[in-house]
Design an enzyme around this catalytic site. Sequence first.
Site, PDB file in Angstrom:
ATOM      1  N   ILE A  49      60.688  13.650  98.715  1.00 26.91           N
ATOM      2  CA  ILE A  49      60.613  14.949  98.026  1.00 26.91           C
ATOM      3  C   ILE A  49      59.470  14.946  97.005  1.00 26.91           C
ATOM      4  O   ILE A  49      58.632  15.857  96.997  1.00 26.91           O
ATOM      5  CB  ILE A  49      61.960  15.272  97.341  1.00 26.91           C
ATOM      6  CG1 ILE A  49      63.052  15.440  98.411  1.00 26.91           C
ATOM      7  CG2 ILE A  49      61.852  16.527  96.483  1.00 26.91           C
ATOM      8  CD1 ILE A  49      64.470  15.418  97.897  1.00 26.91           C
TER       9      ILE A  49
ATOM     10  N   ARG B 128      69.343  14.623  90.160  1.00 24.40           N
ATOM     11  CA  ARG B 128      70.769  14.511  89.840  1.00 24.40           C
ATOM     12  C   ARG B 128      70.928  14.535  88.331  1.00 24.40           C
ATOM     13  O   ARG B 128      70.044  14.032  87.615  1.00 24.40           O
ATOM     14  CB  ARG B 128      71.355  13.174  90.343  1.00 24.40           C
ATOM     15  CG  ARG B 128      71.546  13.059  91.837  1.00 24.40           C
ATOM     16  CD  ARG B 128      72.753  13.869  92.338  1.00 24.40           C
ATOM     17  NE  ARG B 128      72.955  13.673  93.765  1.00 24.40           N
ATOM     18  CZ  ARG B 128      72.342  14.340  94.738  1.00 24.40           C
ATOM     19  NH1 ARG B 128      71.484  15.289  94.437  1.00 24.40           N
ATOM     20  NH2 ARG B 128      72.599  14.093  96.013  1.00 24.40           N
TER      21      ARG B 128
ATOM     22  N   GLU C 237      76.358  20.380  79.253  1.00 29.29           N
ATOM     23  CA  GLU C 237      75.466  20.366  78.089  1.00 29.29           C
ATOM     24  C   GLU C 237      74.600  21.627  78.059  1.00 29.29           C
ATOM     25  O   GLU C 237      74.199  22.089  76.995  1.00 29.29           O
ATOM     26  CB  GLU C 237      74.584  19.106  78.178  1.00 29.29           C
ATOM     27  CG  GLU C 237      73.845  18.729  76.930  1.00 29.29           C
ATOM     28  CD  GLU C 237      74.754  18.370  75.763  1.00 29.29           C
ATOM     29  OE1 GLU C 237      74.551  18.918  74.681  1.00 29.29           O
ATOM     30  OE2 GLU C 237      75.675  17.542  75.970  1.00 29.29           O
TER      31      GLU C 237
ATOM     32  N   HIS D 124      72.475  23.231  92.111  1.00 29.95           N
ATOM     33  CA  HIS D 124      72.423  22.169  93.121  1.00 29.95           C
ATOM     34  C   HIS D 124      72.290  22.785  94.517  1.00 29.95           C
ATOM     35  O   HIS D 124      73.024  22.451  95.445  1.00 29.95           O
ATOM     36  CB  HIS D 124      73.656  21.256  93.032  1.00 29.95           C
ATOM     37  CG  HIS D 124      73.385  19.891  93.594  1.00 29.95           C
ATOM     38  ND1 HIS D 124      74.140  18.799  93.309  1.00 29.95           N
ATOM     39  CD2 HIS D 124      72.410  19.458  94.441  1.00 29.95           C
ATOM     40  CE1 HIS D 124      73.673  17.738  93.950  1.00 29.95           C
ATOM     41  NE2 HIS D 124      72.616  18.124  94.644  1.00 29.95           N
TER      42      HIS D 124
HETATM   43  N1  LIG Z   1      68.850  19.162  94.134  1.00 34.84           N
HETATM   44  C1  LIG Z   1      69.169  18.965  95.412  1.00 34.84           C
HETATM   45  O1  LIG Z   1      69.785  19.797  96.065  1.00 34.84           O
HETATM   46  C2  LIG Z   1      68.715  17.703  96.076  1.00 34.84           C
HETATM   47  C3  LIG Z   1      68.532  17.680  97.461  1.00 34.84           C
HETATM   48  C4  LIG Z   1      68.104  16.493  98.057  1.00 34.84           C
HETATM   49  C5  LIG Z   1      67.877  15.371  97.275  1.00 34.84           C
HETATM   50  N2  LIG Z   1      68.081  15.440  95.932  1.00 34.84           N
HETATM   51  C6  LIG Z   1      67.837  14.270  95.081  1.00 34.84           C
HETATM   52  O2  LIG Z   1      66.499  13.866  95.200  1.00 34.84           O
HETATM   53  C7  LIG Z   1      66.466  12.447  95.193  1.00 34.84           C
HETATM   54  C8  LIG Z   1      65.188  11.953  95.834  1.00 34.84           C
HETATM   55  O3  LIG Z   1      65.241  12.230  97.211  1.00 34.84           O
HETATM   56  P1  LIG Z   1      64.164  11.626  98.225  1.00 34.84           P
HETATM   57  O4  LIG Z   1      64.623  11.998  99.582  1.00 34.84           O
HETATM   58  O5  LIG Z   1      62.792  11.986  97.803  1.00 34.84           O
HETATM   59  O6  LIG Z   1      64.397  10.068  97.981  1.00 34.84           O
HETATM   60  P2  LIG Z   1      63.478   8.883  98.497  1.00 34.84           P
HETATM   61  O7  LIG Z   1      64.396   7.748  98.701  1.00 34.84           O
HETATM   62  O8  LIG Z   1      62.607   9.305  99.623  1.00 34.84           O
HETATM   63  O9  LIG Z   1      62.512   8.602  97.254  1.00 34.84           O
HETATM   64  C9  LIG Z   1      62.954   8.052  96.067  1.00 34.84           C
HETATM   65  C10 LIG Z   1      61.760   7.411  95.364  1.00 34.84           C
HETATM   66  O10 LIG Z   1      62.233   6.910  94.114  1.00 34.84           O
HETATM   67  C11 LIG Z   1      61.738   5.582  93.966  1.00 34.84           C
HETATM   68  N3  LIG Z   1      62.682   4.813  93.166  1.00 34.84           N
HETATM   69  C12 LIG Z   1      63.971   4.554  93.465  1.00 34.84           C
HETATM   70  N4  LIG Z   1      64.529   3.819  92.493  1.00 34.84           N
HETATM   71  C13 LIG Z   1      63.568   3.589  91.573  1.00 34.84           C
HETATM   72  C14 LIG Z   1      63.552   2.911  90.328  1.00 34.84           C
HETATM   73  N5  LIG Z   1      64.625   2.281  89.846  1.00 34.84           N
HETATM   74  N6  LIG Z   1      62.395   2.900  89.639  1.00 34.84           N
HETATM   75  C15 LIG Z   1      61.307   3.533  90.108  1.00 34.84           C
HETATM   76  N7  LIG Z   1      61.267   4.184  91.282  1.00 34.84           N
HETATM   77  C16 LIG Z   1      62.389   4.221  91.994  1.00 34.84           C
HETATM   78  C17 LIG Z   1      61.588   5.030  95.361  1.00 34.84           C
HETATM   79  O11 LIG Z   1      60.635   3.984  95.396  1.00 34.84           O
HETATM   80  C18 LIG Z   1      61.151   6.262  96.146  1.00 34.84           C
HETATM   81  O12 LIG Z   1      59.758   6.387  96.210  1.00 34.84           O
HETATM   82  C19 LIG Z   1      67.742  12.078  95.964  1.00 34.84           C
HETATM   83  O13 LIG Z   1      68.171  10.773  95.685  1.00 34.84           O
HETATM   84  C20 LIG Z   1      68.717  13.097  95.476  1.00 34.84           C
HETATM   85  O14 LIG Z   1      69.385  12.623  94.328  1.00 34.84           O
HETATM   86  C21 LIG Z   1      68.480  16.577  95.317  1.00 34.84           C
END
Ligand SMILES: NC(=O)c1ccc[n+]([C@@H]2O[C@H](COP(=O)([O-])OP(=O)(O)OC[C@H]3O[C@@H](n4cnc5c(N)ncnc54)[C@H](O)[C@@H]3O)[C@@H](O)[C@H]2O)c1
Length: 322
Positions: free
Chosen positions: A161, A242, A271, A285
Amino acid sequence: MKAFLTRVTYKTDMVKQTLADAGISFSMYEKDQVCPRNLLLQQAAVADAILTHTEDNIDAEFFAAASPRLKIIANMGIGFSNIDLEAATAKGIIVTNTPVEQAFDATAEATVALLVSVARRIPTLHHQRISSGQELNPSFLNPTSVAIRNKTCGIVGLGRIGARVAKMMHKGFDNQILYYDAINNSQADQEWGAQRVELDELLQRSDFICVNIPLMAATKNLVSAEKIALVKGNAVFINAARDGIVDEAALVKRLNNGELHGAGLDVYTDEVNNICYDNIALTAHLANFEDEAYTAMSQTVANNVVAVLNQQTALTPVNQVA
Ligand SMILES: NC(=O)c1ccc[n+]([C@@H]2O[C@H](COP(=O)([O-])OP(=O)(O)OC[C@H]3O[C@@H](n4cnc5c(N)ncnc54)[C@H](O)[C@@H]3O)[C@@H](O)[C@H]2O)c1
């Protein structure tokens, strides 16, 4: 072969048709509500496939009730923390999810949409016009918007994302991209001139901050009160990942003090009830809740069921069974 859907879903007729074309009979819990527990357990014993939603608790009790004919749990959603994966694997049941490209695109678009609407103060102006019932008369002393073009956008978590957000902000608004991530993204570095930096630097330099990192032990309260204090004045802060990653009380305090241009939050706790600053956009969400994404997710659920019940490999399995 029998498939059971735990809750009416988007494009249920399409799902039903895909299964019917493959000779699979279909039944479902007709209401737009969580499936009653007794019905779920009853179906575990008679169905070959169960099509679930993330709010269905597919736990050890469910798998104890499952008969040997149950071959697949096809979950609607990218996450699958509602499913006891170990118990499923032990019983030889495939679990699938729906990590469709459209869902990542949708969430990235929702992130950028929040950013643009807060930068342009659209929710505030809309609300003021509707609540006052008359033409707005803004002061020439206070421009309502900040420019989006040619700014610095900092992305916390440059994954599926976050990388899409980076691309949109760079290509659409000529933004310089900073990112904080555990891994270097050489494609982003080369194609969009993105720069990987420490979190403190990102927060200090960015005009726009987009939180797109997963919530896990290592990222809980990652953007703490101390980090929120580093965000520069007049910045726009977006969280579409999140709640739990950002110290919301600290964010709300800076908003209420008028220190930021505004915030856009798709995820948050109660909050937000303490926010009295007006430039805030709240969604619920719903970032990937769009026609195209949900159509693709429903189709993926159906395709997974057809594949597994035809002894073929699932399209998007999250476990491996012998
Ligand atoms: N608002 C919504 O409706 C909605 C929908 C889909 C996803 N999301 C959220 O978006 C988040 C990201 O989704 P995504 O598909 O892009 O995930 P992804 O797994 O493709 O990417 C996550 C990125 O975060 C990095 N990362 C993870 N832990 C880390 C840490 N401790 N320190 C530094 N970097 C770290 C990873 O290296 C990766 O590049 C999901 O986990 C979810 O919580 C929200």
